[in-house]
Scaffold this motif. Structure first.
Motif, PDB file in Angstrom:
ATOM      1  N   ILE A 295      44.620  42.117  38.432  1.00 26.16           N
ATOM      2  CA  ILE A 295      45.246  40.881  37.951  1.00 26.16           C
ATOM      3  C   ILE A 295      46.615  40.700  38.602  1.00 26.16           C
ATOM      4  O   ILE A 295      46.962  39.608  39.059  1.00 26.16           O
ATOM      5  CB  ILE A 295      45.356  40.887  36.408  1.00 26.16           C
ATOM      6  CG1 ILE A 295      43.958  40.787  35.797  1.00 26.16           C
ATOM      7  CG2 ILE A 295      46.223  39.733  35.916  1.00 26.16           C
ATOM      8  CD1 ILE A 295      43.913  41.004  34.303  1.00 26.16           C
TER       9      ILE A 295
ATOM     10  N   TYR B  10      47.915  36.859  29.141  1.00 27.48           N
ATOM     11  CA  TYR B  10      47.005  37.618  30.005  1.00 27.48           C
ATOM     12  C   TYR B  10      46.219  38.652  29.203  1.00 27.48           C
ATOM     13  O   TYR B  10      45.018  38.811  29.396  1.00 27.48           O
ATOM     14  CB  TYR B  10      47.780  38.322  31.116  1.00 27.48           C
ATOM     15  CG  TYR B  10      48.316  37.388  32.177  1.00 27.48           C
ATOM     16  CD1 TYR B  10      47.712  37.300  33.414  1.00 27.48           C
ATOM     17  CD2 TYR B  10      49.437  36.608  31.954  1.00 27.48           C
ATOM     18  CE1 TYR B  10      48.202  36.452  34.406  1.00 27.48           C
ATOM     19  CE2 TYR B  10      49.940  35.758  32.933  1.00 27.48           C
ATOM     20  CZ  TYR B  10      49.324  35.684  34.148  1.00 27.48           C
ATOM     21  OH  TYR B  10      49.802  34.843  35.114  1.00 27.48           O
TER      22      TYR B  10
ATOM     23  N   LEU C  19      43.573  37.003  26.987  1.00 28.56           N
ATOM     24  CA  LEU C  19      42.424  36.478  27.726  1.00 28.56           C
ATOM     25  C   LEU C  19      41.557  37.580  28.323  1.00 28.56           C
ATOM     26  O   LEU C  19      40.382  37.380  28.584  1.00 28.56           O
ATOM     27  CB  LEU C  19      42.891  35.529  28.836  1.00 28.56           C
ATOM     28  CG  LEU C  19      43.415  34.195  28.322  1.00 28.56           C
ATOM     29  CD1 LEU C  19      44.253  33.491  29.372  1.00 28.56           C
ATOM     30  CD2 LEU C  19      42.270  33.291  27.885  1.00 28.56           C
ATOM     31  N   LEU C  20      42.156  38.730  28.528  1.00 29.19           N
ATOM     32  CA  LEU C  20      41.372  39.845  29.064  1.00 29.19           C
ATOM     33  C   LEU C  20      40.505  40.469  27.975  1.00 29.19           C
ATOM     34  O   LEU C  20      39.515  41.120  28.266  1.00 29.19           O
ATOM     35  CB  LEU C  20      42.316  40.893  29.678  1.00 29.19           C
ATOM     36  CG  LEU C  20      41.712  41.992  30.533  1.00 29.19           C
ATOM     37  CD1 LEU C  20      40.918  41.418  31.700  1.00 29.19           C
ATOM     38  CD2 LEU C  20      42.799  42.908  31.058  1.00 29.19           C
TER      39      LEU C  20
ATOM     40  N   ARG D  76      37.865  50.087  27.108  1.00 27.05           N
ATOM     41  CA  ARG D  76      36.675  50.524  27.827  1.00 27.05           C
ATOM     42  C   ARG D  76      36.927  51.760  28.691  1.00 27.05           C
ATOM     43  O   ARG D  76      36.086  52.637  28.789  1.00 27.05           O
ATOM     44  CB  ARG D  76      36.164  49.380  28.710  1.00 27.05           C
ATOM     45  CG  ARG D  76      34.948  49.783  29.498  1.00 27.05           C
ATOM     46  CD  ARG D  76      34.605  48.725  30.508  1.00 27.05           C
ATOM     47  NE  ARG D  76      33.947  47.598  29.884  1.00 27.05           N
ATOM     48  CZ  ARG D  76      33.407  46.613  30.580  1.00 27.05           C
ATOM     49  NH1 ARG D  76      33.447  46.631  31.883  1.00 27.05           N
ATOM     50  NH2 ARG D  76      32.831  45.602  29.987  1.00 27.05           N
TER      51      ARG D  76
ATOM     52  N   MET E 236      37.494  51.961  32.158  1.00 29.84           N
ATOM     53  CA  MET E 236      36.638  51.900  33.343  1.00 29.84           C
ATOM     54  C   MET E 236      36.955  53.045  34.292  1.00 29.84           C
ATOM     55  O   MET E 236      38.084  53.490  34.374  1.00 29.84           O
ATOM     56  CB  MET E 236      36.883  50.579  34.076  1.00 29.84           C
ATOM     57  CG  MET E 236      36.276  49.401  33.423  1.00 29.84           C
ATOM     58  SD  MET E 236      36.805  47.913  34.254  1.00 29.84           S
ATOM     59  CE  MET E 236      36.047  48.131  35.843  1.00 29.84           C
TER      60      MET E 236
ATOM     61  N   PRO F 164      42.957  36.777  34.328  1.00 31.05           N
ATOM     62  CA  PRO F 164      42.325  37.713  33.395  1.00 31.05           C
ATOM     63  C   PRO F 164      40.880  37.327  33.074  1.00 31.05           C
ATOM     64  O   PRO F 164      40.042  38.199  32.837  1.00 31.05           O
ATOM     65  CB  PRO F 164      43.207  37.653  32.143  1.00 31.05           C
ATOM     66  CG  PRO F 164      44.099  36.497  32.312  1.00 31.05           C
ATOM     67  CD  PRO F 164      44.192  36.222  33.769  1.00 31.05           C
ATOM     68  N   ILE F 165      40.598  36.014  33.089  1.00 30.03           N
ATOM     69  CA  ILE F 165      39.214  35.585  32.828  1.00 30.03           C
ATOM     70  C   ILE F 165      38.309  36.032  33.976  1.00 30.03           C
ATOM     71  O   ILE F 165      37.221  36.575  33.746  1.00 30.03           O
ATOM     72  CB  ILE F 165      39.147  34.054  32.640  1.00 30.03           C
ATOM     73  CG1 ILE F 165      39.920  33.649  31.387  1.00 30.03           C
ATOM     74  CG2 ILE F 165      37.703  33.581  32.553  1.00 30.03           C
ATOM     75  CD1 ILE F 165      40.119  32.149  31.236  1.00 30.03           C
TER      76      ILE F 165
ATOM     77  N   GLN G 133      38.829  38.503  35.967  1.00 31.32           N
ATOM     78  CA  GLN G 133      38.728  39.962  35.879  1.00 31.32           C
ATOM     79  C   GLN G 133      37.664  40.366  34.855  1.00 31.32           C
ATOM     80  O   GLN G 133      36.838  41.245  35.088  1.00 31.32           O
ATOM     81  CB  GLN G 133      40.100  40.533  35.487  1.00 31.32           C
ATOM     82  CG  GLN G 133      40.130  42.031  35.272  1.00 31.32           C
ATOM     83  CD  GLN G 133      39.789  42.836  36.518  1.00 31.32           C
ATOM     84  OE1 GLN G 133      40.083  42.416  37.634  1.00 31.32           O
ATOM     85  NE2 GLN G 133      39.144  43.969  36.344  1.00 31.32           N
ATOM     86  N   ARG G 134      37.683  39.698  33.712  1.00 30.85           N
ATOM     87  CA  ARG G 134      36.732  40.023  32.640  1.00 30.85           C
ATOM     88  C   ARG G 134      35.302  39.691  33.068  1.00 30.85           C
ATOM     89  O   ARG G 134      34.373  40.481  32.840  1.00 30.85           O
ATOM     90  CB  ARG G 134      37.117  39.253  31.375  1.00 30.85           C
ATOM     91  CG  ARG G 134      36.238  39.537  30.191  1.00 30.85           C
ATOM     92  CD  ARG G 134      36.909  39.176  28.886  1.00 30.85           C
ATOM     93  NE  ARG G 134      37.639  37.927  28.921  1.00 30.85           N
ATOM     94  CZ  ARG G 134      37.081  36.721  28.888  1.00 30.85           C
ATOM     95  NH1 ARG G 134      35.766  36.602  28.835  1.00 30.85           N
ATOM     96  NH2 ARG G 134      37.825  35.631  28.898  1.00 30.85           N
TER      97      ARG G 134
ATOM     98  N   MET H  27      34.182  42.369  35.308  1.00 27.62           N
ATOM     99  CA  MET H  27      33.868  43.600  34.576  1.00 27.62           C
ATOM    100  C   MET H  27      32.522  43.490  33.870  1.00 27.62           C
ATOM    101  O   MET H  27      31.835  44.489  33.671  1.00 27.62           O
ATOM    102  CB  MET H  27      34.983  43.889  33.560  1.00 27.62           C
ATOM    103  CG  MET H  27      36.271  44.351  34.213  1.00 27.62           C
ATOM    104  SD  MET H  27      37.709  44.183  33.150  1.00 27.62           S
ATOM    105  CE  MET H  27      37.326  45.315  31.866  1.00 27.62           C
ATOM    106  N   ASP H  28      32.164  42.281  33.505  1.00 27.46           N
ATOM    107  CA  ASP H  28      30.868  42.067  32.848  1.00 27.46           C
ATOM    108  C   ASP H  28      29.730  41.909  33.863  1.00 27.46           C
ATOM    109  O   ASP H  28      28.579  41.698  33.473  1.00 27.46           O
ATOM    110  CB  ASP H  28      30.929  40.815  31.958  1.00 27.46           C
ATOM    111  CG  ASP H  28      31.776  41.050  30.710  1.00 27.46           C
ATOM    112  OD1 ASP H  28      31.980  42.230  30.363  1.00 27.46           O
ATOM    113  OD2 ASP H  28      32.232  40.063  30.099  1.00 27.46           O
TER     114      ASP H  28
END
Lengths: 243, 110
Positions: A34, A72, A75-76, A83, A85, B52-53, B55-56, B59-60
């Motif tokens: 990000i 941010y 929204l993440l 998680r 990762m 961030p959207i 990025q998410r 990740m999905d």
């Protein structure tokens, strides 16, 4: 570098610091992705400006267009927060990281030897925590509750009564107990230093009296500081006045 | 009632859906996605919010990204929808259509 270029770089770095602070609890890879994307976006906005429009007002407008840093994290979502990762860093980074760890341990060992030599106390603070934290040396001026009032790129940017940071402050407060522990249990302190578990960060702190109030300047050790070697930003906290 | 807050929440709720739809037409970079959203009434967002959207969604496994050289600056990161993303989007579009129909019925338009 032109003055406006320098100003833009400082403002951009400041915003990236804010975003990073807001994302501090999230997965490292997600956070770094990000930050890279946001930096690329900001660079593009800057590149589009004609020379006569490269001024503080325009830069502030670009930063404002990006939105508050705390958005941010929201929204993440919590998925990236918990998680964990799998993070696969570059081999060179692994080497540098290990080198830095060895160097850090050597410095830490030296500090421990020096503290013991100076007759530092070993009490509940030392018994209750990780072995990597040096012996406790009291600082009566730090003990008590401190409330966050600002977040700045450089200590000299802080002006009492003026808020440099435009969004919400991620770190709300800190309470330092007399025995070197903190109320959150997350961090320990000894004179001049604050150690936090988890990422095992070591921050320097100092207290400065300005306009009749005590302010705590607390280095914020983020991923950019630990991994990329950037300079830390600072949280400024104000001592809560006992009524 | 604070309808402004309701609008913000609604917009946030559908951003994943809207971005996936944009990427289903063609790959795009973050800056371009922001500009596209600006051109649609009611979808204007804070520019940073898109990252961030993205990025998410990555990740999905719904989108993927790759860097490509750019003529007018540093390499750009392009985002593309994956096959899993297309499957998810199909379901989302279907649900959206159902939702619109239902709301229209409730409003007495059908």
């Amino acid at each position: 570098m032109e003055n406006t270029d320098k100003l833009w770089q400082d403002m951009k770095e400041g915003y990236l610091c804010q975003v990073e602070a807001a994302l501090i609890m999230t997965d490292k890879t997600a956070r770094q992705n990000i930050l890279n994307d946001v930096e690329e976006h900001l660079d593009r906005r800057y590149a589009e400006l004609s020379p006569e429009r490269k001024n503080r007002e325009r830069f502030e407008a670009i930063i404002a267009d990006m939105g508050p840093a705390e958005d941010y994290a929201e929204l993440l979502t919590s998925k990236a927060v918990s998680r964990g990762m799998k993070y696969v860093p570059h081999k060179g980074l692994i080497f540098l990281n290990r080198l830095a760890t060895v160097f850090y341990l050597l410095v830490l060992f030296g500090a421990v030897v020096m503290h013991i030599g100076m007759g530092a106390t070993v009490g509940p603070y030392q018994e209750s925590q990780d072995a990597w934290v040096p012996p406790f040396v009291n600082d009566p001026n730090l003990v008590g509750k401190w409330i966050s009032v600002d977040f700045v790129d450089r200590p000299e940017d802080f002006v009492p009564g003026q808020k440099h940071w435009k969004g919400n402050l991620f770190l709300k407060q800190m309470v330092f107990n007399e025995d070197g522990t903190t109320e959150s249990g997350w961090c320990y302190w000894t004179k001049g230093d604050i150690y936090c578990r988890g990422d095992k960060t070591h921050s320097k702190y100092y207290i400065r009296r300005m306009d009749g109030r005590d302010y705590l300047f607390f280095e914020w050790i983020s991923g950019d500081v630990m991994i990329l070697g950037r300079k830390p930003c600072y949280y400024i906290l104000q001592k809560e006045v006992q009524k | 009632m604070d309808t402004q807050n309701w609008q913000i929440q609604m917009r946030k709720g559908i951003l994943d859906f809207v971005i996936l739809n944009l990427l289903s037409h063609r790959r795009s970079h973050g800056y371009e996605i922001v500009q596209s959203l600006k051109n649609h009434k009611g979808l204007t967002i804070r520019e940073g919010n898109v990252y961030p959207i993205l990025q998410r969604l990555g990740m999905d496994g719904l989108i993927t990204s790759e860097s490509q050289p750019s003529r007018d600056g540093p390499p750009r990161k392009y985002f593309s929808i994956t096959s899993a993303g297309r499957e998810a989007l199909e379901q989302m579009n279907h649900h959206w259509d159902e939702l619109i129909d239902t709301v229209r019925q409730i409003r007495g338009e059908q």
